[in-house]
Design a protein around this motif. Structure first.
Motif, PDB file in Angstrom:
ATOM      1  N   LEU A  63      -2.878  -2.555  18.097  1.00 14.26           N
ATOM      2  CA  LEU A  63      -3.576  -1.551  17.315  1.00 14.26           C
ATOM      3  C   LEU A  63      -4.516  -2.221  16.318  1.00 14.26           C
ATOM      4  O   LEU A  63      -4.177  -3.255  15.730  1.00 14.26           O
ATOM      5  CB  LEU A  63      -2.580  -0.671  16.562  1.00 14.26           C
ATOM      6  CG  LEU A  63      -2.181   0.643  17.240  1.00 14.26           C
ATOM      7  CD1 LEU A  63      -1.547   0.380  18.602  1.00 14.26           C
ATOM      8  CD2 LEU A  63      -1.227   1.438  16.362  1.00 14.26           C
ATOM      9  N   LYS A  64      -5.683  -1.610  16.135  1.00 18.40           N
ATOM     10  CA  LYS A  64      -6.687  -2.171  15.229  1.00 18.40           C
ATOM     11  C   LYS A  64      -7.337  -1.062  14.415  1.00 18.40           C
ATOM     12  O   LYS A  64      -7.225   0.119  14.737  1.00 18.40           O
ATOM     13  CB  LYS A  64      -7.765  -2.913  16.033  1.00 18.40           C
ATOM     14  CG  LYS A  64      -7.253  -4.105  16.837  1.00 18.40           C
ATOM     15  CD  LYS A  64      -8.371  -4.736  17.657  1.00 18.40           C
ATOM     16  CE  LYS A  64      -7.852  -5.899  18.495  1.00 18.40           C
ATOM     17  NZ  LYS A  64      -8.908  -6.503  19.347  1.00 18.40           N
ATOM     18  N   GLY A  65      -8.001  -1.475  13.356  1.00 19.66           N
ATOM     19  CA  GLY A  65      -8.884  -0.612  12.587  1.00 19.66           C
ATOM     20  C   GLY A  65      -8.354   0.752  12.251  1.00 19.66           C
ATOM     21  O   GLY A  65      -7.358   0.906  11.539  1.00 19.66           O
ATOM     22  N   ASN A  66      -9.026   1.781  12.792  1.00 15.39           N
ATOM     23  CA  ASN A  66      -8.732   3.165  12.439  1.00 15.39           C
ATOM     24  C   ASN A  66      -7.294   3.561  12.756  1.00 15.39           C
ATOM     25  O   ASN A  66      -6.671   4.311  12.000  1.00 15.39           O
ATOM     26  CB  ASN A  66      -9.703   4.091  13.179  1.00 15.39           C
ATOM     27  CG  ASN A  66      -9.559   5.538  12.753  1.00 15.39           C
ATOM     28  OD1 ASN A  66      -9.526   5.843  11.571  1.00 15.39           O
ATOM     29  ND2 ASN A  66      -9.479   6.436  13.725  1.00 15.39           N
ATOM     30  N   GLN A  67      -6.752   3.057  13.856  1.00 14.33           N
ATOM     31  CA  GLN A  67      -5.378   3.404  14.212  1.00 14.33           C
ATOM     32  C   GLN A  67      -4.385   2.851  13.195  1.00 14.33           C
ATOM     33  O   GLN A  67      -3.417   3.524  12.825  1.00 14.33           O
ATOM     34  CB  GLN A  67      -5.049   2.884  15.615  1.00 14.33           C
ATOM     35  CG  GLN A  67      -5.752   3.639  16.730  1.00 14.33           C
ATOM     36  CD  GLN A  67      -5.437   3.070  18.093  1.00 14.33           C
ATOM     37  OE1 GLN A  67      -5.486   1.856  18.297  1.00 14.33           O
ATOM     38  NE2 GLN A  67      -5.133   3.935  19.047  1.00 14.33           N
ATOM     39  N   LEU A  68      -4.606   1.625  12.737  1.00 14.20           N
ATOM     40  CA  LEU A  68      -3.726   1.052  11.716  1.00 14.20           C
ATOM     41  C   LEU A  68      -3.882   1.785  10.382  1.00 14.20           C
ATOM     42  O   LEU A  68      -2.897   1.975   9.651  1.00 14.20           O
ATOM     43  CB  LEU A  68      -4.027  -0.435  11.540  1.00 14.20           C
ATOM     44  CG  LEU A  68      -3.486  -1.375  12.616  1.00 14.20           C
ATOM     45  CD1 LEU A  68      -3.886  -2.811  12.310  1.00 14.20           C
ATOM     46  CD2 LEU A  68      -1.964  -1.275  12.738  1.00 14.20           C
ATOM     47  N   GLU A  69      -5.095   2.196  10.057  1.00 17.52           N
ATOM     48  CA  GLU A  69      -5.311   2.953   8.828  1.00 17.52           C
ATOM     49  C   GLU A  69      -4.541   4.275   8.863  1.00 17.52           C
ATOM     50  O   GLU A  69      -3.944   4.694   7.867  1.00 17.52           O
ATOM     51  CB  GLU A  69      -6.806   3.208   8.638  1.00 17.52           C
ATOM     52  CG  GLU A  69      -7.608   1.956   8.304  1.00 17.52           C
ATOM     53  CD  GLU A  69      -9.103   2.213   8.264  1.00 17.52           C
ATOM     54  OE1 GLU A  69      -9.506   3.384   8.474  1.00 17.52           O
ATOM     55  OE2 GLU A  69      -9.863   1.265   8.018  1.00 17.52           O
ATOM     56  N   LEU A 129      -1.827   4.835  10.603  1.00 13.32           N
ATOM     57  CA  LEU A 129      -0.407   4.522  10.508  1.00 13.32           C
ATOM     58  C   LEU A 129      -0.008   4.253   9.059  1.00 13.32           C
ATOM     59  O   LEU A 129       1.035   4.730   8.588  1.00 13.32           O
ATOM     60  CB  LEU A 129      -0.080   3.309  11.381  1.00 13.32           C
ATOM     61  CG  LEU A 129       1.392   2.877  11.413  1.00 13.32           C
ATOM     62  CD1 LEU A 129       2.267   3.995  11.970  1.00 13.32           C
ATOM     63  CD2 LEU A 129       1.559   1.609  12.254  1.00 13.32           C
ATOM     64  N   ALA A 130      -0.837   3.505   8.342  1.00 14.32           N
ATOM     65  CA  ALA A 130      -0.553   3.211   6.936  1.00 14.32           C
ATOM     66  C   ALA A 130      -0.498   4.497   6.115  1.00 14.32           C
ATOM     67  O   ALA A 130       0.390   4.679   5.263  1.00 14.32           O
ATOM     68  CB  ALA A 130      -1.616   2.262   6.378  1.00 14.32           C
ATOM     69  N   ALA A 131      -1.431   5.415   6.407  1.00 17.19           N
ATOM     70  CA  ALA A 131      -1.454   6.682   5.682  1.00 17.19           C
ATOM     71  C   ALA A 131      -0.234   7.535   6.015  1.00 17.19           C
ATOM     72  O   ALA A 131       0.368   8.156   5.133  1.00 17.19           O
ATOM     73  CB  ALA A 131      -2.746   7.438   6.008  1.00 17.19           C
ATOM     74  N   SER A 166      -2.599  -3.484   3.841  1.00 20.99           N
ATOM     75  CA  SER A 166      -2.487  -4.943   3.834  1.00 20.99           C
ATOM     76  C   SER A 166      -1.077  -5.429   4.131  1.00 20.99           C
ATOM     77  O   SER A 166      -0.874  -6.604   4.457  1.00 20.99           O
ATOM     78  CB  SER A 166      -2.944  -5.499   2.484  1.00 20.99           C
ATOM     79  OG  SER A 166      -2.129  -4.991   1.434  1.00 20.99           O
ATOM     80  N   GLN A 167      -0.092  -4.544   3.999  1.00 22.81           N
ATOM     81  CA  GLN A 167       1.300  -4.928   4.220  1.00 22.81           C
ATOM     82  C   GLN A 167       1.817  -4.565   5.612  1.00 22.81           C
ATOM     83  O   GLN A 167       2.972  -4.844   5.943  1.00 22.81           O
ATOM     84  CB  GLN A 167       2.198  -4.259   3.171  1.00 22.81           C
ATOM     85  CG  GLN A 167       1.933  -4.723   1.746  1.00 22.81           C
ATOM     86  CD  GLN A 167       2.143  -6.221   1.590  1.00 22.81           C
ATOM     87  OE1 GLN A 167       3.182  -6.762   1.988  1.00 22.81           O
ATOM     88  NE2 GLN A 167       1.158  -6.898   1.008  1.00 22.81           N
ATOM     89  N   LEU A 168       0.959  -3.938   6.401  1.00 19.18           N
ATOM     90  CA  LEU A 168       1.394  -3.538   7.741  1.00 19.18           C
ATOM     91  C   LEU A 168       1.633  -4.764   8.628  1.00 19.18           C
ATOM     92  O   LEU A 168       0.879  -5.734   8.577  1.00 19.18           O
ATOM     93  CB  LEU A 168       0.352  -2.652   8.412  1.00 19.18           C
ATOM     94  CG  LEU A 168       0.287  -1.179   8.027  1.00 19.18           C
ATOM     95  CD1 LEU A 168      -0.850  -0.515   8.790  1.00 19.18           C
ATOM     96  CD2 LEU A 168       1.602  -0.470   8.308  1.00 19.18           C
ATOM     97  N   PRO A 169       2.657  -4.718   9.482  1.00 20.83           N
ATOM     98  CA  PRO A 169       2.819  -5.759  10.498  1.00 20.83           C
ATOM     99  C   PRO A 169       1.825  -5.539  11.634  1.00 20.83           C
ATOM    100  O   PRO A 169       1.156  -4.500  11.686  1.00 20.83           O
ATOM    101  CB  PRO A 169       4.246  -5.542  10.997  1.00 20.83           C
ATOM    102  CG  PRO A 169       4.450  -4.061  10.841  1.00 20.83           C
ATOM    103  CD  PRO A 169       3.703  -3.681   9.577  1.00 20.83           C
ATOM    104  N   LYS A 170       1.698  -6.506  12.520  1.00 15.14           N
ATOM    105  CA  LYS A 170       0.950  -6.264  13.758  1.00 15.14           C
ATOM    106  C   LYS A 170       1.717  -5.227  14.573  1.00 15.14           C
ATOM    107  O   LYS A 170       2.949  -5.249  14.609  1.00 15.14           O
ATOM    108  CB  LYS A 170       0.799  -7.544  14.565  1.00 15.14           C
ATOM    109  CG  LYS A 170      -0.194  -8.549  14.002  1.00 15.14           C
ATOM    110  CD  LYS A 170      -0.356  -9.709  14.971  1.00 15.14           C
ATOM    111  CE  LYS A 170      -1.436 -10.686  14.504  1.00 15.14           C
ATOM    112  NZ  LYS A 170      -1.037 -11.409  13.295  1.00 15.14           N
TER     113      LYS A 170
END
Length: 314
Positions: free
Chosen positions: A168-174, A176-178, A185-189
């Motif tokens: 997962l990259k970019g918008n998808q990780l954002e 998930l964080a939300a 910045s603390q999310l794992p891969k």
């Protein structure tokens, strides 16, 4: 009905080329209503035993149901069951076989592919299994098109398959964080993979082993599987490389509970660090919140597992 609808749309669009992925076995799959110009067998493994049989010979016969008389067949499986070869001979198919008609070999930085007609060198590695890429090149050789070496190399660089060891990259990780109220910045891969049989699990284990050598953290799995899959054989391929497990419940009549899946895991590996969760979302929430940014969270085990996770992010 969905297959018929797709074929109708293809006809309306007057397409030059149609590539049909045969979903279940071959002989009795809905896509097999089409008389193909080229049949491709990627690999043969034990799966869908309720429909296809419990041996490679039985499954090979079912897969050979997509062969057509006097048409070319490409086989990427190195250990071909005899019933498949017999069916090809019976139909007078022109068979292009791995390690017989064509072969491939990798070195540290590139790989090569060759047949009786052509030799392609300095090919770039790609994001799909090398054996599948080599099988695709064997299929290209059978096609009536002039495809340049530059096009082949560019395609290998660009090819990607959603849900196959996809990070997962970019918008998808954002998103998930939300969703989890966790700092980005603390999310794992986070890696998703739809693999659900022993063959796919072996490939997944190889990719994870290579990745683990590059990180200092753990690999945490969120795993959901259908109850008609061979979960024990999947687990046996992966327990050595995965540090922590979250076994999750999948819905539907084929869905398996997290508790049952966890029981199968502990049968294979009694020392596994594992918990069961009631849904994919709960498993992901628990895994990510307990992970360090140096860890990797792997969501895998079924198209349904990955699908539910992506819906959760939507």
């Amino acid at each position: 009905f969905s297959t018929l609808s797709a074929l109708h749309l293809f006809k309306q669009a007057k397409l030059d080329v149609v590539i049909l992925e045969v979903g279940l076995g071959g002989r009795l799959d809905a896509t097999n209503i089409v008389d193909n110009d080229l049949a491709v067998i990627t690999s043969i493994d034990i799966d869908h035993t309720d429909f296809l049989g419990s041996t490679r010979e039985e499954i090979g016969f079912e897969k050979a149901g997509i062969f057509r008389a006097n048409k070319p067949v490409v086989i990427g499986e190195p250990n071909v069951p005899q019933p498949m070869l017999e069916q090809a001979e019976k139909l007078h198919c022109h068979v292009s076989r791995r390690d017989i008609t064509w072969s491939f070999k990798a070195n540290e930085q590139t790989w090569m592919w060759q047949s009786n007609k052509v030799r392609l060198e300095n090919l770039p590695f790609c994001q799909i299994p090398l054996a599948n890429a080599a099988t695709a090149l064997a299929a290209v050789e059978q096609m009536p098109f002039n495809i340049s070496v530059d096009t082949i190399k560019r395609s290998l660089i660009e090819v990607e398959l959603v849900g196959r060891f996809q990070q997962l990259k970019g918008n998808q990780l954002e998103k998930l964080a939300a969703r989890l109220n966790v700092p980005y910045s603390q999310l794992p891969k986070v890696i998703i993979d739809v693999g659900h049989n022993p063959h796919a699990a072996k490939y997944l284990a190889e990719k994870l082993t290579a990745l683990k050598a590059q990180i200092s953290g753990r690999i945490i799995a969120v795993c959901g599987m259908l109850k008609d899959k061979d979960a024990e054989s999947v687990f046996s391929q992966l327990t050595f490389v995965i540090d922590q497990w979250h076994c999750v419940t999948l819905g539907g009549y084929r869905g398996q509970s997290g508790d049952d899946l966890n029981a199968k895991l502990t049968t294979v590996c009694p020392s596994a660090k594992s918990v069961s969760e009631d849904s994919v979302a709960e498993g992901v929430q628990s895994a990510v919140k307990n992970a360090d940014k140096n860890d990797i969270v792997l969501v895998f085990g079924s198209f349904h597992t990955v699908g539910e996770f992506l819906e959760y992010l939507a």
